[in-house]
Design an enzyme around this catalytic site. Structure first.
Site, PDB file in Angstrom:
ATOM      1  N   HIS A  77      86.310  46.692  25.135  1.00 16.78           N
ATOM      2  CA  HIS A  77      85.852  46.192  26.422  1.00 16.78           C
ATOM      3  C   HIS A  77      84.324  46.126  26.503  1.00 16.78           C
ATOM      4  CE1 HIS A  77      86.415  45.422  30.669  1.00 16.78           C
ATOM      5  NE2 HIS A  77      85.390  46.214  30.896  1.00 16.78           N
ATOM      6  N   SER A 114      84.121  55.226  38.896  1.00 15.12           N
ATOM      7  CA  SER A 114      84.030  55.124  40.352  1.00 15.12           C
ATOM      8  C   SER A 114      83.251  53.864  40.718  1.00 15.12           C
ATOM      9  CB  SER A 114      83.326  56.348  40.934  1.00 15.12           C
ATOM     10  OG  SER A 114      84.188  57.460  40.886  1.00 15.12           O
ATOM     11  N   GLU A 149      84.786  37.289  35.398  1.00 16.54           N
ATOM     12  CA  GLU A 149      85.194  38.491  34.683  1.00 16.54           C
ATOM     13  C   GLU A 149      86.652  38.808  34.992  1.00 16.54           C
ATOM     14  OE1 GLU A 149      82.173  41.684  33.715  1.00 16.54           O
ATOM     15  OE2 GLU A 149      83.209  42.489  35.455  1.00 16.54           O
ATOM     16  N   SER A 150      87.314  39.439  34.022  1.00 17.82           N
ATOM     17  CA  SER A 150      88.745  39.725  34.206  1.00 17.82           C
ATOM     18  C   SER A 150      88.955  41.132  34.752  1.00 17.82           C
ATOM     19  CB  SER A 150      89.458  39.618  32.862  1.00 17.82           C
ATOM     20  OG  SER A 150      89.002  40.641  32.011  1.00 17.82           O
ATOM     21  N   HIS A 151      90.025  41.306  35.492  1.00 15.76           N
ATOM     22  CA  HIS A 151      90.485  42.646  35.843  1.00 15.76           C
ATOM     23  C   HIS A 151      92.004  42.626  35.755  1.00 15.76           C
ATOM     24  CE1 HIS A 151      89.019  46.460  38.061  1.00 15.76           C
ATOM     25  NE2 HIS A 151      88.564  46.412  36.844  1.00 15.76           N
ATOM     26  N   ASN A 152      92.477  42.232  34.583  1.00 14.05           N
ATOM     27  CA  ASN A 152      93.898  41.926  34.413  1.00 14.05           C
ATOM     28  C   ASN A 152      94.793  43.154  34.439  1.00 14.05           C
ATOM     29  OD1 ASN A 152      92.943  39.354  34.053  1.00 14.05           O
ATOM     30  ND2 ASN A 152      93.065  39.414  31.826  1.00 14.05           N
ATOM     31  N   GLN A 179      91.304  52.864  40.032  1.00 12.00           N
ATOM     32  CA  GLN A 179      90.091  52.954  40.830  1.00 12.00           C
ATOM     33  C   GLN A 179      90.355  52.318  42.187  1.00 12.00           C
ATOM     34  OE1 GLN A 179      88.072  50.276  38.348  1.00 12.00           O
ATOM     35  NE2 GLN A 179      89.030  51.317  36.642  1.00 12.00           N
ATOM     36  N   ASP A 212      74.220  47.693  37.205  1.00 14.35           N
ATOM     37  CA  ASP A 212      75.384  48.121  37.967  1.00 14.35           C
ATOM     38  C   ASP A 212      76.199  49.089  37.118  1.00 14.35           C
ATOM     39  OD1 ASP A 212      75.854  45.678  36.350  1.00 14.35           O
ATOM     40  OD2 ASP A 212      77.930  46.149  36.847  1.00 14.35           O
ATOM     41  N   ASN A 227      83.289  36.748  29.632  1.00 18.85           N
ATOM     42  CA  ASN A 227      84.020  37.994  29.482  1.00 18.85           C
ATOM     43  C   ASN A 227      85.219  37.717  28.584  1.00 18.85           C
ATOM     44  OD1 ASN A 227      86.472  39.549  31.363  1.00 18.85           O
ATOM     45  ND2 ASN A 227      84.858  40.750  30.411  1.00 18.85           N
TER      46      ASN A 227
END
Ligand SMILES: Nc1ncnc2c1ncn2[C@@H]1O[C@H](COP(=O)(O)OP(=O)(O)O)[C@@H](O)[C@H]1O
Ligand SMILES: [Mg+2]
Lengths: 753, 227, 81, 81
Positions: free
Chosen positions: A55, A323, A102-105, A250, A278, A553
């Site tokens: 990642h 977090s 961006e992915s958050h699969n 999260q 970030d 990404n």
């Protein structure tokens, strides 16, 4: 348990360490030992394991992604290219746009609402960290079959998560995609895009220069979010089953993020930030190593100073915590009071946790003992790089040989029914069930949003100081996994081609590209082949179209067992329109306009919606990409828009001319009467040839546009006129717009309630 | 004559303050930013409480905001006649502050909903609606998850009897509001709250496909100028 | 006819932004003495029959599958007298 | 150090679409025997001191002014042992 300090690591060189449990390979662990000249401490192992994960390190994809740089077209517009938090593009008049997808699969599969919400949160922070004000979001989604039970669990949660988070931030959602295919069951794709605006001369970078500068952590307190792996380090004996107790999920706090946005903008305004990053995946580990590596090279951090939500967290866990809603800034000592005052005004907790040094080492302490002492670049930039083997899938030739030619085609009297079947199919049906849960109006700069081909924003009122510009930006995302499955090289090009066209039909000139590459496991050579082909295709196409990739990404491991998803490159294109009041609206906007079809149509039905919906067939080859034609078409469209020739427009894509006509009628409820240009009405209506668009013009503009097309060698046909309350195709059928609407709108509500 | 001054309140999490200020400016008035933590109305002639998610809409929409220091000034001023308009979250805050009766609860459909909605103007006697005609249908965007207006039977009856239902949803009721109520006024007609967003319907280029929201701002201007 | 209460709370390690916001507001309202607030959900189920073992096992299943999201929430069940 | 629970429920006459949606979903999930569901909120407050009369009177004020909107909601307070 006792603290694993550097001193202790030297004394116990042979202590067994849980690197395998943390996803590290033997040789990677050996390299860490080599770099440090000793075994790593637990905290150092935590850092290297996350920083060298797929990642964060892109270890499987790096060798391929380089092509985006080496093949990049010359572009004056590119201000910041790949490698930063997000790319930055010059949009004129002193302004710049930054955007990234961006992915958050996987998190969205585990907990759809929070997974998708934190996906939005993460990409918004990337944009903020460039020094920009985030101004809009988009979401590109893939789910299993619409009626599969798990889709009914995942989709509503994902949509609620994206809406709940984005709406609360005050970011209009200006577009995206929703695609269903059984290949995504168990592996939904949630790709979120954010775009931001900034002054060209105010770009911020993730860097920590200047020894003596302070390192400030601000935003939410650190809790045990997403540290499943880290608890093996924090437990006394990692052999025990100790991982279960820490949550991998999260949870987002959009209110805190909204405060962070306003707080950051005020910090930038006050010019009290030297560098900023970030905290995303790999949290404090990532932020400290990257900031240090790109700065003077050294940093000292006292981990005891990190404000905790859960006071029992161990240092290894603090380092790996994911977090949300946290940022890290590098601030000159004299500016600390001003920095803190702004954070207080916005109720954003902020804490100095360290200092920039000139030692070239990242040193962290816990209870006064040194637990991390590493050269930061080795974690941030010198991760492993794999040349993974790849091979064309065994079934690829057979798949390509199984062309749609064998499928029975509808007789002319069944074309009406075929159109309605397609229009009501989940992939082509109205996405209003989804998009009506998103705020598309907030902040009052949305010029175009769904169901337009691209989203568009006015710039002049986005931020103080922008009043002078008349410009707007347009954005579209596209991707077609079926095409990419048939031919990943072409499939990636077609994704770019479509997004590029979607931007052009609004009158904007395509400028730059972001992409999210969603694939199965890179350890499978057949998946790796798909990936290599897709990247090669996209890089080649970007060169031809003259639009550079600015960032993106990679999401691997989207598979269940050995079943990988269709290779799914999703491409986002950003364009600029010089005078936003010249934007072209979507579809047929009034009665009495001439309807024209631009581009040429061939027999392109491989991977088409027709083959998919009517025959459940996937085989043959996708439409050939024709990038030169695409570029000429875009040039006609942007010129015509600037000259005020176009009243309405719509691109042709999935479902071909038939669906484009239906959607154009639905846009404002204006019908049309058209005659098909070719001699095979089925092909005319359902072929998915590229580089085509439907436009409507005032009758007196017809000849001017036809001449413009002729000059640019873009074929152009007058199809008929707008007006009436039905879609009439001469000699074939007539469908009332109300019937179209009924079929188009009822599908998703009837499935999802 | 100096321009009328309309205060635009920003709480942490307020989102539509920029839109509200733009709408006020387009109507020819001066938009004066008011900060939640200041006990100061800065001498404004009217106040606009814009939408958003103040305090994240946590607990209940508007529940935490109504305790802001600014509200200590605003509540008595509104009670003594200062014109106040609350849209969406602003409406919720006005109800939580008991400046308007009733409450706004979760949409009956349980989803947040953003769409262009037809609204009927029922009362043109308030400070914010005098430029409309009675019964006029306008189109304004709605965008909320908790917009279902509820009140006890007695309150509802009183609202109806006194003509204090200022706006009603025409066509489909989007959220299950009792009596299709989209907006209400206090007895004096100076305080108006509604779920739809007039500030998103004031320009041709952006926002909703109507400019019907302009009427709110021209109404208040006229009132202030004539006052 | 019995009434069963299902209380659903976020797991202790999961962030509770709502609870945090409330705890943050209390001092401003002049309330001191509250160190933390967590917000959860309470469901009141009216059963057709008695709250016997079979019914409670059903309620447990409902809680697991529908009322609580066990990825992030814990629940507890009690019968109201 | 004590924990006090505040339960907040919509008044019976106020429509509770969330409770209704759950009640409607139960039969589809194969659960019968539940005639009605109501959904409310549960707050857990950690007090710095004991839950004595003064503290509870404070909690009551918090509930009235902040935790519940008494126009539409009822609340109840209990001390957790
Ligand atoms: N998940 C989503 N979020 C926001 N907008 C969406 C989403 N899905 C679809 N849309 C919008 O709905 C419209 C129709 O989508 P689609 O048919 O996929 O467009 P196209 O074929 O032009 O790419 C577009 O305006 C698109 O941006
Ligand atoms: Mg399109």
């Amino acid at each position: 348990m006792s603290l694993d300090t550097v001193k202790r690591a030297l004394e116990t060189p042979d202590e067994r360490q849980p690197y395998v449990e943390l996803g590290m390979k033997d040789d990677e662990y050996e390299r860490v030992r080599e770099i440090l000249g000793r075994r790593p401490t637990g905290a150092e192992l935590a850092i290297y394991s996350v920083m060298w994960s797929e990642h964060c390190s892109y270890k499987s994809s790096k060798v391929h992604l380089r092509q985006f740089g080496t093949k990049a077209p010359k572009s004056e517009a590119l201000l910041v290219g790949m490698g930063e938090n997000a790319g930055v593009v010059d949009i004129g008049d002193g302004w710049a746009a930054t955007f990234k997808i961006e992915s958050h699969n996987h998190p969205s599969y585990v907990e759809p609402h929070q997974g998708a919400a934190t996906g939005v949160g993460g990409i918004v922070r990337d944009i903020m960290s460039m020094g920009a004000r985030p101004i809009a979001v988009m979401d590109s989604l893939r789910f299993g079959g619409a009626t599969q039970p798990d889709t009914r669990r995942v989709l509503p949660g994902v949509v609620e998560g994206i809406g709940g988070y984005g709406n609360c931030l005050g970011l209009p959602n200006i577009g995206g995609e929703v695609v269903f295919d059984p290949c995504y069951i168990g592996n939904p794709l949630v790709n979120a895009l954010c775009v931001g605006l900034l002054r060209k001369d105010q770009i911020k970078l993730a860097t920590a220069p200047g020894p003596g500068n302070k390192v400030v952590l601000f935003g939410a307190r650190t809790g045990a979010d997403g540290i499943g792996g880290a608890s093996v380090l924090a437990s006394a004996t990692f052999e025990e089953e100790s991982q279960a107790k820490r949550p991998a999920v999260q949870v987002g706090d959009p209110f805190m993020e909204k405060l962070l946005i306003e707080c950051c903008l005020e910090l930038y305004q006050a010019d009290v930030v030297v560098g900023i990053q970030d905290l995303g995946a790999a949290g404090v580990s990532c932020a400290t190593t990257e900031l240090a590596a790109k700065g003077t090279g050294g940093m000292h951090v006292d981990l005891n100073l990190v404000p905790l939500r859960d006071p029992t967290l161990r240092p290894e866990e603090i380092l790996m915590s994911e977090s949300q809603e946290r940022m890290m800034a590098v601030v000159a000592p004299d500016d600390i009071p001003a920095f803190m005052a702004i954070c207080t005004k916005w109720d954003v907790p902020a804490t100095v946790i360290g200092e920039v040094t000139d030692t070239g080492r990242l040193v962290m302490t816990w209870d006064g003992e040194v637990i991390v002492d590493i050269p930061p670049g080795t974690a941030a930039d010198e991760g492993p790089v794999y040349e993974r083997p790849f091979a064309e899938p065994a079934g690829q030739a057979a798949l390509n040989a199984d062309t749609p030619d064998r499928l029975p085609r509808p007789a002319p009297d069944r074309l009406r029914e075929t159109l309605l079947t397609l229009l009501g199919s989940p992939n082509l049906a109205s996405k209003e069930w989804v998009t009506s849960q998103y705020d598309r109006y907030v902040r009052g700069n949305t010029v175009l949003a769904q169901p337009a081909d691209a989203g568009m924003l006015r710039i002049s009122e986005v931020m103080p100081g922008a009043q002078e510009t008349t410009r707007g930006i347009a954005l579209a995302t596209d991707g077609n996994g079926r095409y990419a499955k048939l031919d990943p090289y072409t499939g990636a090009q077609l994704a770019l081609s479509e997004a590029y066209r979607n931007v052009a039909v609004t009158g904007a000139k395509p400028l730059a590209v972001t992409n999210c590459l969603n694939f199965g496991s890179p350890e499978d050579p057949e998946v790796m082949w798909q990936f290599a082909e897709a990247v090669r295709g996209l890089a080649d196409a970007c060169r031809t179209l003259g639009v550079p990739v600015t960032g993106g990404n990679v999401s691997f491991y989207n598979q269940t067992g050995t079943d990988a998803i269709h290779p799914t490159p999703v491409v986002g294109v950003l364009g600029v329109i010089d005078d936003v009041s010249r934007r072209v609206r979507s579809g047929f906007v009034a009665d009495g306009l001439r309807v024209m079809l631009l581009g040429s149509t061939g027999d392109d039905l491989g991977g088409s919606e027709w083959a998919h919906v009517v025959h459940d067939h996937l085989g043959g080859l996708p439409p050939q990409a024709d990038l030169e034609a695409e570029r000429r078409l875009a040039s006609v469209l942007t010129t015509a828009a600037a000259e005020g020739l176009l009243e309405g427009s719509h691109d042709l894509s999935d479902g071909g001319l038939a669906i484009a006509l239906a959607e154009a009628c639905l846009a404002q409820g204006v019908g049309c009467s058209v005659t098909l240009p070719g001699d095979d009405p089925f092909v005319d209506l359902f072929s998915e040839s590229v580089a085509r668009a439907l436009v409507c013009v005032r009758p007196e503009a017809f000849d001017t546009l036809a001449e413009l097309c002729a000059r640019q060698e873009v074929p152009c046909h007058g199809l008929g006129t707008t007006g009436g309350t039905a879609l009439k195709v001469d000699g074939l059928f007539e469908i009332p717009v109300e019937e179209l609407r009924e079929v188009h709108t009822k599908t998703l509500p009837s499935i999802f309630g | 004559m100096s321009a009328a001054r309309v205060g635009i309140v920003t709480f942490p999490g307020t989102l539509d303050d920029q839109d509200a200020a733009r709408a006020v400016r387009l109507a020819g008035a001066e938009a004066v930013p008011l900060w939640h933590a200041d006990r100061d109305l800065r001498g404004v002639d009217a106040v606009f409480l814009p939408g958003g998610f103040s305090y994240g809409d946590y607990l209940r929409c508007g529940a935490i905001s109504r305790f802001a220091p600014l509200m200590d000034e605003l509540i008595p001023a509104a009670r003594s006649g200062l014109p106040v308009l609350g849209t969406c979250n602003g409406f919720q805050i006005l109800c939580e502050a008991h400046l308007l009766p009733g409450a706004l609860t979760r949409n009956a459909g349980l989803h947040y909903i953003c769409r262009d909605q037809r609204i009927r103007v029922e009362n043109t006697g308030t400070a914010w609606t005098r430029e409309f005609t009675p019964g006029q249908e306008i189109v304004l965007p709605i965008k909320h998850g908790e917009g279902r207006y509820v009140a006890d039977a007695q309150t509802l009856a009183a609202l109806e009897r006194d003509g204090r239902v200022v706006f009603r949803y025409a066509g489909d009721n989007p959220n299950g509001s009792l009596n299709d109520i989209a907006g209400i006024a206090n007895e004096a007609g100076n305080i108006v709250g509604l779920m739809p967003h007039p500030e998103h319907a004031v320009e041709e280029l952006t926002g909703a496909p109507s400019v019907d929201g302009r009427g709110f701002f021209t109404s208040i201007l006229k009132k202030l100028v004539n006052a | 006819m019995a009434r069963v209460i299902v209380d659903v709370m976020l797991k202790p390690e999961i962030l509770d932004p709502q609870g945090q916001a409330i705890a943050g507001a209390l001092p401003r309202l002049g309330f001191s003495g509250v160190s933390a607030v967590r917000q959860g959900k309470r469901f009141e189920l009216e059963l057709d029959g008695p709250a016997d073992e079979a019914a409670l096992s059903d309620v447990r299943k409902m809680a697991e599958t529908l009322l609580a999201n066990t990825v992030i929430e814990d629940f507890s069940i009690k019968v109201e007298e």
